[in-house]
Design an enzyme around this catalytic site. Structure first.
Site: not given
Ligand code: CP3
Length: 348
Positions: A27, A31, A40, A77, A153
């Protein structure tokens, strides 16, 4: 595996020594970065960002430009796959992802695995664009969610506390659940292979909820699907390294590493460094595992933890990473401090 490339990350994945530990952060685009928040806020929808190749490529590059990580990770994602399979998906501020939950095998008819890759064409275009933007020392990592985590999910309809819906289905109706897992295993292999074809140089499988399953089910729903995806990828792209991240798997990390065929393993923050080196390091390249809260806290606690990691992992092929994703509240200057600590010739 033979790498000897200009890219330290690929060299370590081929178990070659590098003068400094290569690093990237799960990640790393997100943000905590003001330049991410600016994009965003302008676009509004996270899903739309993931499906806009020019913007997604730009977001992939943001952390690399600022900090010079050894890898860029595709901005996308794990839930883009259920979306491409036809499941309604929305990201709500504060609550996270919300999906139209699958209640059982009767709902599988709502999914359509045909043409899933053409619906993901924008993601593949992002990979191509990023490959053209990276310097000679930076590797590009593609990724997908592992089938078990994606299924949680899809069945829970979002993030869960106790996973009782998905576990009830998986334990109570293993044949019906296997149909969902088959579909995900196949589509995930195809998606990762397509990312490699588009320019990804390594791939990571995120199994964020691997750690909630008892051993019998861990073998069935984490190890077996992962082993199949690794075998499928190795058949098509024998030289492409696969990193597996079975978060919170505890002692089951050992079976995961011996039975899936992954080249590298992502360690969560609770994995003891000595256990990782002694029991996992001989079989897989290690990746991890700084607690993201230490990056948020910074200061001498961060420095001491990085020094300890550099000493503990000195003799084994190791990629520095966090044990989970960067927290949105992380101060940007702490990541700059981390970059400096990792660039110091002596661990300290
Ligand atoms: O790592 C990176 O920078 C690459 C992009 C990436 C995102 N999500 C972008 C994202 C990667 C590799 C993921 C993986 C992901 N997504 C996982 C596995 C890793 C982990 O954290 O356990 C999971 C479970 C998800 C599902 C997901 N996506 C959730 C539960 C959420 C909401 C919670 C949160 O942290 O916002 C997201 C949203 C998400 N995925 C954002 C980003 C940049 C935030 C979106 C926003 O701007 O609001």
């Amino acid at each position: 595996m033979t790498a000897s490339s200009t890219k330290p990350l690929l060299n370590v994945l081929a178990r070659e020594k590098t003068p400094l530990p290569p690093w990237w952060l799960m990640r790393q685009a997100g943000r905590y970065l003001p330049e991410y928040r600016a994009v965003r806020n302008r676009i509004g929808s996270f899903l739309e960002l993931c499906l806009s190749p020019v913007l997604a490529a730009e977001l992939t590059m943001q952390p690399v430009r600022r900090y010079g990580m050894d890898a860029a990770i595709l901005f996308s994602d794990i839930l883009i796959l259920p979306y491409a399979l036809g499941q309604a998906l929305e990201y709500r501020d504060g609550t996270g992802p919300v999906l139209e939950a699958l209640a059982g095998p009767g709902d599988l008819g709502r999914l359509n695995a045909v043409d899933v890759l053409s619906r993901l064409a924008p993601v593949l275009e992002t990979v191509e664009r990023v490959r053209g933007m990276l310097g000679p020392r930076t590797a590009l990592i593609g990724f997908a969610g592992a089938p078990w985590t994606v299924a949680t999910y899809m069945v829970e309809g979002g993030t869960s506390r106790d996973f009782h819906r998905v576990k009830s289905w998986a334990y109570g109706d293993p044949l019906g659940f296997a149909r969902l897992m088959e579909m995900l295993t196949e589509a995930t292999g195809e998606l990762l292979a397509a990312q490699v074809a588009a320019g990804a140089e390594a791939v990571q499988l995120f199994d964020s909820w691997a750690g909630v399953l008892p051993e019998t089910y861990f073998v069935r729903w984490v190890i077996r699907p992962t082993a199949r995806i690794v075998a499928f990828l190795k058949d098509r792209y024998p030289r492409c390294p696969v990193i597996g991240f079975p978060r919170a798997a505890g002692v089951l990390y050992e079976r995961y590493v011996t039975e899936t065929g992954v080249d590298a393993v992502g360690l969560d923050p609770t994995v003891p460094l000595g256990f990782a080196v002694a029991r996992l390091g001989g079989r897989a390249v290690l990746q991890g595992n700084l607690d993201p809260v230490l990056l948020l806290v910074g200061g001498s606690s961060l420095e001491a933890a990085v020094v300890e990691m550099r000493h503990s992992f000195a003799a084994t092929p190791w990629i520095f990473n966090l044990g989970h994703g960067v927290l949105p509240e992380t101060p940007v200057e702490n990541v700059a401090t981390l970059a400096r600590l990792l660039a110091a010739p002596e661990p300290g």
